[in-house]
Scaffold this motif. Structure first.
Motif, PDB file in Angstrom:
ATOM      1  N   VAL A  20       0.851  -1.178   0.000  1.00 14.33           N
ATOM      2  CA  VAL A  20       0.000   0.000   0.000  1.00 14.33           C
ATOM      3  C   VAL A  20       0.899   1.244   0.000  1.00 14.33           C
ATOM      4  O   VAL A  20       1.699   1.439   0.926  1.00 14.33           O
ATOM      5  CB  VAL A  20      -0.925   0.018   1.224  1.00 14.33           C
ATOM      6  N   LYS A  21       0.767   2.039  -1.061  1.00 13.10           N
ATOM      7  CA  LYS A  21       1.620   3.218  -1.167  1.00 13.10           C
ATOM      8  C   LYS A  21       1.250   4.247  -0.107  1.00 13.10           C
ATOM      9  O   LYS A  21       0.080   4.441   0.221  1.00 13.10           O
ATOM     10  CB  LYS A  21       1.489   3.843  -2.560  1.00 13.10           C
ATOM     11  N   HIS A  22       2.296   4.916   0.358  1.00 11.18           N
ATOM     12  CA  HIS A  22       2.172   6.005   1.328  1.00 11.18           C
ATOM     13  C   HIS A  22       1.511   5.579   2.645  1.00 11.18           C
ATOM     14  O   HIS A  22       1.004   6.424   3.387  1.00 11.18           O
ATOM     15  CB  HIS A  22       1.377   7.173   0.731  1.00 11.18           C
ATOM     16  N   LEU A  23       1.527   4.270   2.909  1.00 11.70           N
ATOM     17  CA  LEU A  23       0.911   3.821   4.164  1.00 11.70           C
ATOM     18  C   LEU A  23       1.708   4.329   5.380  1.00 11.70           C
ATOM     19  O   LEU A  23       1.112   4.723   6.389  1.00 11.70           O
ATOM     20  CB  LEU A  23       0.811   2.290   4.197  1.00 11.70           C
ATOM     21  N   ALA A  24       3.008   4.370   5.273  1.00  9.35           N
ATOM     22  CA  ALA A  24       3.829   4.871   6.374  1.00  9.35           C
ATOM     23  C   ALA A  24       3.569   6.350   6.621  1.00  9.35           C
ATOM     24  O   ALA A  24       3.481   6.801   7.767  1.00  9.35           O
ATOM     25  CB  ALA A  24       5.311   4.645   6.080  1.00  9.35           C
ATOM     26  N   GLU A  79      11.072  10.024  11.503  1.00  7.57           N
ATOM     27  CA  GLU A  79      11.489   9.406  10.228  1.00  7.57           C
ATOM     28  C   GLU A  79      10.335   8.602   9.646  1.00  7.57           C
ATOM     29  O   GLU A  79       9.598   7.934  10.372  1.00  7.57           O
ATOM     30  CB  GLU A  79      12.697   8.494  10.472  1.00  7.57           C
ATOM     31  N   VAL A  80      10.205   8.679   8.310  1.00  9.35           N
ATOM     32  CA  VAL A  80       9.210   7.877   7.575  1.00  9.35           C
ATOM     33  C   VAL A  80       9.930   7.226   6.403  1.00  9.35           C
ATOM     34  O   VAL A  80      10.571   7.909   5.604  1.00  9.35           O
ATOM     35  CB  VAL A  80       8.043   8.740   7.070  1.00  9.35           C
ATOM     36  N   SER A  81       9.820   5.879   6.300  1.00  5.95           N
ATOM     37  CA  SER A  81      10.546   5.186   5.231  1.00  5.95           C
ATOM     38  C   SER A  81       9.896   3.829   4.978  1.00  5.95           C
ATOM     39  O   SER A  81       8.772   3.579   5.457  1.00  5.95           O
ATOM     40  CB  SER A  81      12.025   5.023   5.612  1.00  5.95           C
TER      41      SER A  81
END
Length: 219
Positions: free
Chosen positions: A133-137, A153-155
């Motif tokens: 799932v894109k951009h879930l983080a 941090e987001v990665s």
């Protein structure tokens, strides 16, 4: 020619007798005077020494009647005991300082309840996506920030497959209490770091999977 020459024989004899009596009387009188003088001397002679006889075994001096020295004290007053600098707390007081929260991991000391929970939110969060799932983080990070959490941090995490969304912490640090609180708010697990992320940067590592729900627990 003497006094007796003109006298007759009878008168002469009487005169001699009177003279003899006078001599005897004189001798007797002298002896009497001597005896009387000796007796008076003996009677008038006083003792050669004066003063009281020496005492026999009695004390050298005695106190005057009615005056007596105070007897020595049979026991001295008990010495006052000094209370130790470091004394134990008074009854009804606990050993810890006021406000200490005993046995609560993480957070800042002296806080409880809502304050304790708020203090856990200063701990750094690192959010990683382990799903397709894109951009879930990014979504999860925004949700955390909206609740006051400190996302640093987001990665993505691509070193393996994580079965479900989990907050990982280093046991015995502030991360433990923060991870458990975060997991309770958003409805996922909190576990100690596994081998693959033990050397990751400090902070709670949140690996989100496709089961993540973008709302708090019960929301």
């Amino acid at each position: 020619m003497n006094f007796f020459s003109g006298l007759s024989r009878p008168l002469r004899a009487a005169g001699v007798a009177l003279i003899g009596l006078a001599v005897v009387a004189a001798v007797i009188g002298g002896v009497t005077v001597l005896n009387t003088s000796g007796s008076d001397s003996e009677n008038n002679a006083g003792p050669t020494t004066s003063g009281p006889p020496p005492s026999s075994g009695g004390p050298a001096s005695s106190s005057a009647p009615g005056s007596s020295s105070a007897p020595p004290s049979s026991s001295s007053a008990p010495a006052s005991s000094t209370a130790p600098s470091d004394q134990p707390g008074q009854p009804g007081q606990s050993g810890g300082q006021p406000g200490d929260q005993q046995g609560q991991p993480g957070g800042r000391p002296g806080q409880s309840g809502t304050d304790q929970q708020a203090s856990n939110k200063w701990v750094t969060l690192r959010v990683y996506n382990n799903s397709l799932v894109k951009h879930l983080a990014e979504q999860a990070a925004d949700d955390f920030r909206n609740q006051g959490w400190n996302v640093a941090e987001v990665s993505n995490y691509s070193e393996g497959v994580i079965p479900r969304t989990t907050a990982y912490f280093r046991p015995g640090t502030d991360e433990e209490a923060a991870a458990k609180q975060l997991a309770a708010e958003f409805g996922f697990d909190a576990q100690p770091r596994f081998e693959g992320i033990k050397k990751a940067s400090p902070g709670v590592v949140v690996i989100v999977t496709k089961d993540y729900q973008n709302h708090t627990k019960g929301g």
